[in-house]
Scaffold this motif. Structure first.
Motif, PDB file in Angstrom:
ATOM      1  N   HIS A  65     107.373 -49.352 -77.908  1.00  0.00           N
ATOM      2  CA  HIS A  65     108.226 -48.521 -78.751  1.00  0.00           C
ATOM      3  C   HIS A  65     107.685 -48.545 -80.177  1.00  0.00           C
ATOM      4  O   HIS A  65     106.903 -49.413 -80.541  1.00  0.00           O
ATOM      5  N   LEU A  66     108.116 -47.566 -80.956  1.00  0.00           N
ATOM      6  CA  LEU A  66     107.722 -47.460 -82.356  1.00  0.00           C
ATOM      7  C   LEU A  66     108.973 -47.527 -83.212  1.00  0.00           C
ATOM      8  O   LEU A  66     109.932 -46.788 -82.987  1.00  0.00           O
ATOM      9  N   ALA A  67     108.981 -48.431 -84.188  1.00  0.00           N
ATOM     10  CA  ALA A  67     110.113 -48.575 -85.097  1.00  0.00           C
ATOM     11  C   ALA A  67     109.730 -48.049 -86.474  1.00  0.00           C
ATOM     12  O   ALA A  67     108.752 -48.504 -87.063  1.00  0.00           O
ATOM     13  N   PHE A  68     110.515 -47.105 -86.973  1.00  0.00           N
ATOM     14  CA  PHE A  68     110.326 -46.553 -88.308  1.00  0.00           C
ATOM     15  C   PHE A  68     111.232 -47.295 -89.281  1.00  0.00           C
ATOM     16  O   PHE A  68     112.415 -47.522 -89.000  1.00  0.00           O
ATOM     17  N   ALA A  69     110.699 -47.659 -90.440  1.00  0.00           N
ATOM     18  CA  ALA A  69     111.482 -48.316 -91.484  1.00  0.00           C
ATOM     19  C   ALA A  69     112.454 -47.319 -92.108  1.00  0.00           C
ATOM     20  O   ALA A  69     112.079 -46.186 -92.408  1.00  0.00           O
ATOM     21  N   ALA A  70     113.685 -47.767 -92.297  1.00  0.00           N
ATOM     22  CA  ALA A  70     114.724 -46.947 -92.920  1.00  0.00           C
ATOM     23  C   ALA A  70     115.088 -47.528 -94.286  1.00  0.00           C
ATOM     24  O   ALA A  70     115.046 -48.748 -94.462  1.00  0.00           O
ATOM     25  N   PRO A  71     115.472 -46.671 -95.236  1.00  0.00           N
ATOM     26  CA  PRO A  71     115.832 -47.182 -96.561  1.00  0.00           C
ATOM     27  C   PRO A  71     117.221 -47.826 -96.612  1.00  0.00           C
ATOM     28  O   PRO A  71     117.497 -48.627 -97.495  1.00  0.00           O
ATOM     29  N   ASP A  72     118.114 -47.450 -95.674  1.00  0.00           N
ATOM     30  CA  ASP A  72     119.469 -47.993 -95.673  1.00  0.00           C
ATOM     31  C   ASP A  72     120.125 -47.710 -94.319  1.00  0.00           C
ATOM     32  O   ASP A  72     119.562 -47.001 -93.477  1.00  0.00           O
ATOM     33  N   ARG A  73     121.292 -48.262 -94.113  1.00  0.00           N
ATOM     34  CA  ARG A  73     121.991 -48.109 -92.838  1.00  0.00           C
ATOM     35  C   ARG A  73     122.434 -46.675 -92.585  1.00  0.00           C
ATOM     36  O   ARG A  73     122.406 -46.203 -91.449  1.00  0.00           O
ATOM     37  N   GLU A  74     122.852 -45.986 -93.621  1.00  0.00           N
ATOM     38  CA  GLU A  74     123.246 -44.587 -93.477  1.00  0.00           C
ATOM     39  C   GLU A  74     122.084 -43.756 -92.919  1.00  0.00           C
ATOM     40  O   GLU A  74     122.274 -42.887 -92.078  1.00  0.00           O
ATOM     41  N   SER A  75     120.881 -44.030 -93.370  1.00  0.00           N
ATOM     42  CA  SER A  75     119.695 -43.312 -92.881  1.00  0.00           C
ATOM     43  C   SER A  75     119.451 -43.587 -91.405  1.00  0.00           C
ATOM     44  O   SER A  75     119.025 -42.695 -90.666  1.00  0.00           O
ATOM     45  N   VAL A  76     119.711 -44.808 -90.970  1.00  0.00           N
ATOM     46  CA  VAL A  76     119.570 -45.142 -89.548  1.00  0.00           C
ATOM     47  C   VAL A  76     120.542 -44.296 -88.722  1.00  0.00           C
ATOM     48  O   VAL A  76     120.156 -43.705 -87.713  1.00  0.00           O
ATOM     49  N   ALA A  77     121.778 -44.214 -89.164  1.00  0.00           N
ATOM     50  CA  ALA A  77     122.776 -43.419 -88.448  1.00  0.00           C
ATOM     51  C   ALA A  77     122.406 -41.939 -88.440  1.00  0.00           C
ATOM     52  O   ALA A  77     122.548 -41.260 -87.409  1.00  0.00           O
ATOM     53  N   ARG A  78     121.920 -41.426 -89.567  1.00  0.00           N
ATOM     54  CA  ARG A  78     121.525 -40.013 -89.635  1.00  0.00           C
ATOM     55  C   ARG A  78     120.299 -39.743 -88.766  1.00  0.00           C
ATOM     56  O   ARG A  78     120.192 -38.681 -88.143  1.00  0.00           O
ATOM     57  N   PHE A  79     119.342 -40.681 -88.721  1.00  0.00           N
ATOM     58  CA  PHE A  79     118.197 -40.571 -87.814  1.00  0.00           C
ATOM     59  C   PHE A  79     118.691 -40.365 -86.386  1.00  0.00           C
ATOM     60  O   PHE A  79     118.243 -39.461 -85.678  1.00  0.00           O
ATOM     61  N   HIS A  80     119.605 -41.201 -85.950  1.00  0.00           N
ATOM     62  CA  HIS A  80     120.118 -41.139 -84.582  1.00  0.00           C
ATOM     63  C   HIS A  80     120.801 -39.795 -84.322  1.00  0.00           C
ATOM     64  O   HIS A  80     120.535 -39.137 -83.310  1.00  0.00           O
ATOM     65  N   GLU A  81     121.648 -39.386 -85.242  1.00  0.00           N
ATOM     66  CA  GLU A  81     122.358 -38.114 -85.113  1.00  0.00           C
ATOM     67  C   GLU A  81     121.387 -36.936 -85.046  1.00  0.00           C
ATOM     68  O   GLU A  81     121.514 -36.055 -84.193  1.00  0.00           O
TER      69      GLU A  81
END
Length: 123
Positions: A65-81
Motif C-alpha cells: 500500500h501507499l500512504a500519503f502524508a496529510a497536513p491535518d486530520r480534516e484533510s484525512v477525512a476529506r481525502f476519504h470522502e
C-alpha cells in the motif's frame, strides 16, 4: 528515502480524476501530464507520485500500500470522502488507529484499479 513512486493504471482519465480529487485535500496537485502519464507533487515542485497508462497493469496484492502524508486530520477525512466520490472503494474510514500509534489518524481506500491507498497524519 524515496524520491518518487509510480502506479500502472488501466484508464488514465479515470485514475487522474480519482487522484486529482483525493490528493487535493492533502495539498498535492498535478505537476505534469501527457497522454500516458500524470505526475503529482506539491505546487511548484516535481512529481513524487505518478500514474502511468499500461494496458496490462498488474496490481500488487494487499501486502502493498501507499500512504500519503496529510497536513491535518480534516484533510484525512476529506481525502476519504473525495476518494469515495470519485471511484474509490472504502477500505477503512478516517479515524484513529491506536494499534499503529496513539496519534495515528488515517483513512484507507482502494483506487479504481485496486491499489491500496492511505492518507495519514501521526500527531
Amino acid at each position: 528515502m524515496l524520491h518518487h513512486l509510480s502506479f500502472a493504471v488501466t484508464d488514465l482519465a479515470r485514475s487522474a480524476a480519482f487522484y486529482d480529487a483525493a490528493l487535493a485535500p492533502l495539498g498535492y496537485v498535478r505537476v505534469f501530464a501527457d497522454d500516458t502519464c500524470v505526475g503529482y507533487g506539491y505546487p511548484g515542485g516535481g512529481d513524487k507520485f505518478a500514474i502511468k497508462l499500461r494496458a496490462n497493469a498488474a496490481i500488487p496484492d494487499s501486502g502493498f500500500h501507499l500512504a500519503f502524508a496529510a497536513p491535518d486530520r480534516e484533510s484525512v477525512a476529506r481525502f476519504h470522502e473525495e476518494a469515495l466520490g470519485h471511484g474509490g472503494q472504502d477500505n477503512g474510514p478516517a479515524g484513529l488507529r491506536p494499534h499503529y500509534g496513539n496519534d495515528y489518524y488515517a483513512a484507507f481506500v482502494l483506487d479504481p484499479d485496486g491499489y491500496h491507498v492511505e492518507a495519514v497524519i501521526n500527531n
